[in-house]
Design a protein around this motif. Structure first.
Motif, PDB file in Angstrom:
ATOM      1  N   TRP A  29       0.829  -1.203   0.000  1.00 33.49           N
ATOM      2  CA  TRP A  29       0.000   0.000   0.000  1.00 33.49           C
ATOM      3  C   TRP A  29       0.863   1.252   0.000  1.00 33.49           C
ATOM      4  N   LYS A  30       0.300   2.328  -0.568  1.00 30.98           N
ATOM      5  CA  LYS A  30       0.955   3.629  -0.533  1.00 30.98           C
ATOM      6  C   LYS A  30      -0.101   4.720  -0.447  1.00 30.98           C
ATOM      7  N   LYS A  31       0.303   5.873   0.048  1.00 32.39           N
ATOM      8  CA  LYS A  31      -0.576   7.039   0.127  1.00 32.39           C
ATOM      9  C   LYS A  31      -0.104   8.054  -0.902  1.00 32.39           C
ATOM     10  N   LEU A  72       4.934   5.161   1.258  1.00 33.52           N
ATOM     11  CA  LEU A  72       4.530   3.785   1.513  1.00 33.52           C
ATOM     12  C   LEU A  72       3.743   3.763   2.817  1.00 33.52           C
ATOM     13  N   SER A  73       2.775   2.866   2.907  1.00 34.95           N
ATOM     14  CA  SER A  73       1.950   2.808   4.112  1.00 34.95           C
ATOM     15  C   SER A  73       1.813   1.377   4.603  1.00 34.95           C
ATOM     16  N   VAL A 107      -4.748   9.818  -0.335  1.00 34.50           N
ATOM     17  CA  VAL A 107      -5.542   8.688  -0.808  1.00 34.50           C
ATOM     18  C   VAL A 107      -4.668   7.441  -0.721  1.00 34.50           C
ATOM     19  N   GLU A 108      -5.180   6.367  -0.102  1.00 30.47           N
ATOM     20  CA  GLU A 108      -4.406   5.129  -0.014  1.00 30.47           C
ATOM     21  C   GLU A 108      -4.776   4.210  -1.180  1.00 30.47           C
ATOM     22  N   VAL A 109      -3.751   3.738  -1.895  1.00 28.66           N
ATOM     23  CA  VAL A 109      -3.963   2.853  -3.046  1.00 28.66           C
ATOM     24  C   VAL A 109      -2.991   1.677  -2.967  1.00 28.66           C
ATOM     25  N   THR A 114       5.252  -1.992 -11.046  1.00 34.14           N
ATOM     26  CA  THR A 114       6.146  -0.947 -11.561  1.00 34.14           C
ATOM     27  C   THR A 114       6.644  -0.008 -10.469  1.00 34.14           C
ATOM     28  N   ASP A 115       6.000   0.007  -9.310  1.00 33.17           N
ATOM     29  CA  ASP A 115       6.486   0.831  -8.201  1.00 33.17           C
ATOM     30  C   ASP A 115       7.844   0.360  -7.706  1.00 33.17           C
TER      31      ASP A 115
END
Length: 127
Positions: A29-31, A72-73, A107-109, A114-115
């Motif tokens: 997850w990332k914000k 990153l979250s 926003v958390e996605v 590719t990250d």
């Protein structure tokens, strides 16, 4: 001829496992500032020199300005992603101080493969 082919296969396998070592998923997850993570979130200034462990990381010197695009979250909240000039990569949030916030609501996605792309010269490595 068969021996040359065998050597190429061995080199390919070694190359594959070497690239996997430096491209592991850092978080699921990332914000971001938007769902596509294209909007700059903030401007930060380096408070210390930083040299990352591989080509996915952003290297910088004390005092340099960095634009943050995501954080990153959950699993690994200490890493942010940003750019300095044309360089882009991960860096520890403790190595910078926030100078200006552009996006207040994050926003958390889910992260994407590719990250964690390792851009090292002409070599592109995925996990």
């Amino acid at each position: 001829m068969l021996r040359i082919l065998d050597q190429r296969i061995v080199l390919l396998v070694i190359s594959f496992f070497t690239s996997l070592k430096s491209t592991k998923v850092l978080s699921e997850w990332k914000k971001c500032g938007d769902r596509e993570c294209e909007t700059a979130m903030s401007r930060v200034q380096a408070t210390t020199d930083y040299l990352g462990p591989d080509c996915r990381y952003l290297n910088f010197k004390t005092g340099e300005e960095i634009i943050v695009y995501s954080k990153l979250s959950r699993k690994n909240e200490n890493l942010w992603i940003g750019s300095k000039g044309k360089d882009f990569g991960y860096f520890p949030k403790d190595a910078v101080k926030v100078e200006e916030v552009f996006i207040a609501e994050e926003v958390e996605v889910l992260t994407k493969e590719t990250d964690f792309l390792c851009l090292d010269g002409d070599n592109y490595s995925f996990e």
